[in-house]
Each structure stands twice: as C-alpha cells, then as structure tokens.
Design an enzyme around this catalytic site. Structure first.
Site, mmCIF file in Angstrom:
data_model
loop_
_atom_site.group_PDB
_atom_site.id
_atom_site.type_symbol
_atom_site.label_atom_id
_atom_site.label_comp_id
_atom_site.label_asym_id
_atom_site.label_seq_id
_atom_site.Cartn_x
_atom_site.Cartn_y
_atom_site.Cartn_z
ATOM 1 N N PRO A 168 0.891 -1.262 0.021
ATOM 2 C CA PRO A 168 0.114 -0.225 0.121
ATOM 3 C C PRO A 168 0.883 1.379 0.057
ATOM 4 C CG PRO A 168 0.176 -0.659 2.176
ATOM 5 C CD PRO A 168 1.143 -1.777 1.235
ATOM 6 N N TRP A 169 0.209 2.260 -0.064
ATOM 7 C CA TRP A 169 0.876 3.743 -0.293
ATOM 8 C C TRP A 169 1.341 4.391 1.140
ATOM 9 C CZ3 TRP A 169 -0.872 7.677 2.523
ATOM 10 C CH2 TRP A 169 -2.294 7.586 2.942
ATOM 11 N N LYS A 193 4.725 -5.180 -6.655
ATOM 12 C CA LYS A 193 3.903 -4.099 -7.142
ATOM 13 C C LYS A 193 3.459 -3.052 -6.225
ATOM 14 C CE LYS A 193 -0.128 -2.925 -7.894
ATOM 15 N NZ LYS A 193 -0.310 -1.338 -7.832
ATOM 16 N N PRO A 194 4.023 -1.942 -6.374
ATOM 17 C CA PRO A 194 3.724 -1.150 -5.179
ATOM 18 C C PRO A 194 2.361 -0.136 -5.611
ATOM 19 C CG PRO A 194 5.313 0.195 -7.172
ATOM 20 C CD PRO A 194 5.034 -1.420 -7.327
ATOM 21 N N SER A 246 -6.280 -2.653 2.083
ATOM 22 C CA SER A 246 -7.567 -2.571 2.464
ATOM 23 C C SER A 246 -8.323 -3.873 2.442
ATOM 24 C CB SER A 246 -8.482 -1.398 1.484
ATOM 25 O OG SER A 246 -8.547 -1.855 0.309
ATOM 26 N N GLU A 267 -2.660 -8.477 5.312
ATOM 27 C CA GLU A 267 -2.644 -7.622 6.371
ATOM 28 C C GLU A 267 -3.529 -6.769 5.747
ATOM 29 O OE1 GLU A 267 -1.070 -7.893 8.863
ATOM 30 O OE2 GLU A 267 0.866 -8.605 8.753
ATOM 31 N N LEU A 268 -4.767 -6.436 6.581
ATOM 32 C CA LEU A 268 -5.750 -5.534 5.960
ATOM 33 C C LEU A 268 -6.181 -4.310 7.156
ATOM 34 C CD1 LEU A 268 -7.878 -8.431 4.955
ATOM 35 C CD2 LEU A 268 -6.316 -7.474 3.805
ATOM 36 N N CYS A 301 -2.472 1.716 9.624
ATOM 37 C CA CYS A 301 -3.633 0.968 9.776
ATOM 38 C C CYS A 301 -3.779 0.522 11.111
ATOM 39 C CB CYS A 301 -3.137 -0.487 9.302
ATOM 40 S SG CYS A 301 -1.382 -0.939 9.730
ATOM 41 N N GLU A 399 -13.465 1.428 9.064
ATOM 42 C CA GLU A 399 -12.392 2.101 9.169
ATOM 43 C C GLU A 399 -12.240 3.641 8.466
ATOM 44 O OE1 GLU A 399 -8.938 0.835 6.543
ATOM 45 O OE2 GLU A 399 -7.773 0.970 8.026
#
Ligand code: NAD
Length: 508
Positions: A168-169, A193-194, A246, A267-268, A301, A399
């Site tokens: 994730p960013w 893959k970013p 997410s 990992e969410l 997160c 969230e």
C-alpha cells in the site's frame, strides 16, 4: 491551530528530479531496467493536489517476463548457501542507506508525511534487512521423532517460490521490507507491485535491488491494482501472494487465491480501540492518544480510531485532547515545524468527511477540526475530535483512515472491553492502565494481533505484527514473519532399504 508553510514555497530543495520532464521511470525486470510499455498513470502531490510525475505501467507481457525471471532465479537463489544470501541482504541495507535522503525526499513528496519521520523509516528498512540476514542464518527446521529405529524424520523449511508482493501507499518502505526481507532471506524470489501513489519511491528501491541482488531475484513492476496487481495474483507461476492493503481489496484477492489454492497473506484494515482506565493519568493518556490518532494524518492501519474513557477522568481527558489537538502544526511536510501533513488523496478525505457528516447528523459533536484548512491546496484536513458518538455510527464501526478521534465515556471495565470488542476488525488495541489484571483481560478478551499498553502504535521489529478477522490472517516481523514465507516439507528417511512386514508378500 498552527498552519506552517501551507501557502509558501517548499521549505527544502529536492535533489531527485521529478516532474513531466523526467521521462526515465524504468521498472526492474530480470535485473534490467525497462520502461513500462502500457498506459501512463499520474501521481499527484498530496500537499498541493498538482501532478507530481507520471509513470508508464507494465504491460501483460512485461508482467509475464518479470514472473518468468523470478521463477528462473529462484532455484539458484534458494540453492545458494545461506551466508551468501545473508550477505546480499546486508548489501541491500548498506545500499539503501546510501540513498537515504533521496528516498526520504521522494517518500515525503509521495505520501505527504513529515520529512523527519521518513528519514527514520529508511533506517528501519535497513534494520529489517539486517535483522532477517542474521535470523536466516539460524532459521532451520527440526528432526521429528521417528516411527522406528534407523529412520530420520527431517522437517525442513522450504521457500514457497515466487512471491507476488502488493504494497500500500502509506508505508512504502517499511511494508515492502516487512515482506521482501524475510521472503528473500528464506530463498524466495519476488515480484513487487507498489501502490500507484508511491511508485517513484519504489522505483528508487528498484535501483537498490538492481545494485545488490542477482538478476530476477527482485523484480519491480508498476501500474494499477486491478490490472497489474490482479495479473500477479492470478498468475499460475506466482506461488504465494503477500498483500497489505484495504480489507475490501484483500477479501477479493483472498477469494481468487482460494480458488487457486494459493497461499494469500493478508494484512488488512483496522479500527483500533484505545481504553483509558481510571488509574491512568488523563493528561499523559491524552498525549499518547493524540499521537496514536494523528500520526501520518491518521492513515496508519493501527491508528487509534476510537477511544473509550472512564467517566471519572472523561472531562479532563477530553479537555486535554482538544487542547493538544488544536496546537498541532498542520502544514507542508518539508517544513521542519510540521507535525501533520496532508491526507494522501481526495478519495480518502471525502470518505472521512462523509463519516463525520453522518455522525454529526446523528448527534455527534465536533470539538476541534473537522474542516479543510482555509485556503489550503492539496488534501489537508484539520485533526478532528468528536464526542457524543454512539456505536451504531459508521465512524465507530468502519475504518476511517484519517485524522479523526471519536471519544466515548464508559462506566465499568466490562463495558469498556465490550465496546472495544464490538467490531469486525482485529488489528490492534491499546490500553492505558497500571493494573495487571486489566492488561490480562485486554490480551485475553480482545481479538487482535497486537495489544499496546501505555505506549501505542510502536513497532518492535523483533515481535510479530498482524491482524485477525477482517484485519487479516498472517504475522509479519519477528521470527513469525520469517516462518510465514516458508512452507515445511517432511523427509521420511529409512536409512537403509530393508523389507517391511506390511509390504505385499514375495511373488513366487
Ligand atoms: P489498497 O487495498 O487500495 O491497495 C493495496 C495494494 O493492492 C496496492 O498496491 C494496490 O495497487 C493493490 N491492489 C488494489 N486492487 C487490487 C486488485 N484487485 N488486485 C491486486 N492488487 C490490487 O490499499 P491502500 O489504499 O494502498 O492502503 C490503505 C489500506 O491499507 C488501509 O485500509 C490500511 O488500513 C491498510 N493497511 C494495512 C496494514 C496492515 O499491516 N494490516 C498496513 C498498512 C495499510
């Protein structure tokens, strides 16, 4: 409310060239730099909302080539002696430190997080590679008890093979290192893959890997999640998927992997609670909670996203939280005085404002923030404190992933634990208390991966991190984070070929 550098010039000279006039944004495929040959995508600067740069995505053929390179490289990478692999990981750590300031500049541009913290994350990236270089030297299997004398039952740890790493960013350095360092240390190869938002950062890391790892061991492709990311997930030659992001996207990836019987490490998202008990100093607890809620503009997160405070300390706690929040310096992430930068994108800010508006329509009261700083460009949102909330509000259930801190009072411990547990998520929880029994209840009753006591949102690279339920299914960091990138293989070894009484009898 302090606003620094929002309308002035950027407070720092960026050494890395960015912008439309810098065409070279190559991917790393099989040890070679190659420009993406599919459509370009834009990266916006969160502090200004203006275009920062653009990158050409990987085409389907380039993704195939990256996976094929990783497959070819994996056999020899795994076959190389562990000390040699560890030496490569140490070289990655040394090389990344050579580019520390360039990386911190670009992470600041791409994430909007204050510069000083990004310097720290480059150090942590190097630390992670060193940690797994050393842990891998002593990471092995076991010998299980045998059925009979003269046998060995070897339980060996083997790499999965090719790992598709989807990042994730919000922490483009750390979350990449959480996966890539242990994956490489244990003999896997990777295709990274970013997130589109932080592609430039990752393409600098591609240079680090190109300078240190054998061709094909680390490949970096870029592009959207739905095209490039999903091709990697569905690719028959990727052996596992390591995803951080997410809950919604992770659930979709889990479903695809389920159909392919491919391991998916997820990992969410989270909705972490904090409980402030009556034995905690409300002034200190307020300071800790403000930190845990607004770090990275609430886009962690494990941000504290809801706080339950004992009614006897509620007023003092809330007053202090409001006081501290209104003093936070929001501004240009390159200004050394800035504590809170912008949010990453308009979509994220709009979601936060929607949750806030819905809560207010149901009776919630905003005591600080809740607005876009006047005259600001980019995706800023003032850190926000909300009271008079109830548990049905989306603000307390979904969230938020933004700088919002909703606070609720509770009467007794049972109520506090019940409220904290009332969530589909299970990433982390923090509590503020000096009472051991409350700590025990927190770790026994809250279905989460991490419990922080009096010191929230801190990573210990030596201890496992991850979520339960809607927050994920795996542990990263620590020894557990290395086990996660290996499977086990049992070698049942009868040390001599000899007759067994249950084999079919001899044929005359
Ligand atoms: P995201 O889910 O939008 O994207 C994460 C990554 O997956 C990106 O690289 C994206 O391009 C890719 N992706 C998107 N759709 C895809 C698809 N269909 N197939 C394959 N790949 C796809 O998340 P984000 O906005 O980048 O990050 C924010 C989210 O990440 C928040 O929910 C946050 O809580 C979560 N997060 C979790 C942790 C953790 O460790 N549990 C850590 C950081 C962030």
């Amino acid at each position: 409310m302090g606003i620094v550098g929002l309308h002035g010039a950027v407070a720092k000279v960026i050494r890395i060239p960015v912008g439309e006039n810098v065409p070279e944004r190559p991917l790393l495929i099989d040890g070679a730099f190659e420009l993406g040959s599919a459509e370009r995508f834009a990266i916006l600067n969160p502090a200004t909302g203006a275009p920062l740069d653009s990158v050409a995505s990987a085409s389907p053929d380039q993704i195939d080539a990256a996976v094929a390179a990783a497959v070819r490289a994996q056999r020899s990478w795994w076959a190389s002696p562990q000390p040699a692999r560890s030496a490569v990981l140490h070289a990655v750590a040394a090389e990344v430190l050579q580019r520390k300031e360039d990386l911190a500049d670009v992470v600041t541009l791409e994430t909007g997080r204050p510069y000083a913290r990004n310097l720290l994350y480059v150090d942590m990236f190097a630390d992670l590679f060193r940690q797994y270089a050393e842990l891998a030297r002593v990471h092995g299997g076991r010998i299980a008890p045998s059925n009979e004398a003269g046998q060995l039952s070897l339980v060996v740890r083997v790499p999965y093979g090719v790992v598709a790493s989807l990042i994730p960013w919000n922490y483009p350095l750390l979350l990449l290192a959480f996966k890539v360092a242990p994956a490489l240390a244990t003999g896997n190869t990777v295709v990274i893959k970013p997130a589109s938002e932080t592609t430039l950062t990752t393409l600098i890391l591609a240079k680090v890997f190109a300078a240190t790892t054998p061709p094909g061991v680390v490949n970096v492709v870029a592009g959207s999640g739905r095209t490039v990311g999903e091709q990697l997930v569905r690719h028959p030659a990727t052996d596992m998927v390591a995803f951080t992001g997410s809950t919604e996207v992770g659930a979709g990836i889990g479903a695809i992997c389920g159909q392919m019987a491919k391991p998916a490490h997820l990992e969410l998202g989270g909705k972490d609670p904090a409980i402030v008990f009556d034995d905690a100093d409300p002034n200190l607890a307020a300071k800790a909670v403000v930190w845990a809620a607004f770090l990275n503009a609430g886009q962690v997160c494990t941000s504290t996203e809801r706080v339950y405070v004992h009614h006897s300390v509620y007023d003092r706690f809330v007053d202090r939280v409001v006081e501290l929040t209104t003093q936070l310096q929001v501004g240009d992430p390159f200004d050394p005085g800035t504590q809170i930068g912008p949010m990453r994108n308009e979509r994220g800010r709009a979601k936060v404002l929607e949750q806030l508006a819905a809560a207010q329509a149901s009776g919630a009261k905003v005591l600080a923030g809740g607005v876009i700083p006047e005259g600001s460009a980019g995706f800023y949102l003032q850190p926000t404190v909300v009271v008079d909330v109830d548990h049905d509000m989306e603000l307390m259930q979904e969230e938020t992933f933004g700088p919002v801190l909703p606070i609720m009072a509770f009467g007794g411990d049972d109520e506090a634990f019940a409220l904290a547990a009332d969530t589909p998520y299970g990433l982390g929880a923090s509590c503020y208390t000096d009472t051991p029994d409350r700590v025990r209840r927190a770790y026994e009753e809250l279905t989460v991966g991490t419990v922080w006591v009096n010191d929230p949102v801190v990573d210990n690279l030596a201890a496992p991190f991850g979520g339960m339920r809607a927050s994920g299914n795996v542990r990263e960091l620590g020894l557990e984070g290395m086990d996660a990138f290996t499977s086990t293989r049992h070698v049942h070894w009868n040390m001599r070929l000899e007759d067994k009484p249950w084999w079919y009898g001899d044929v005359e």
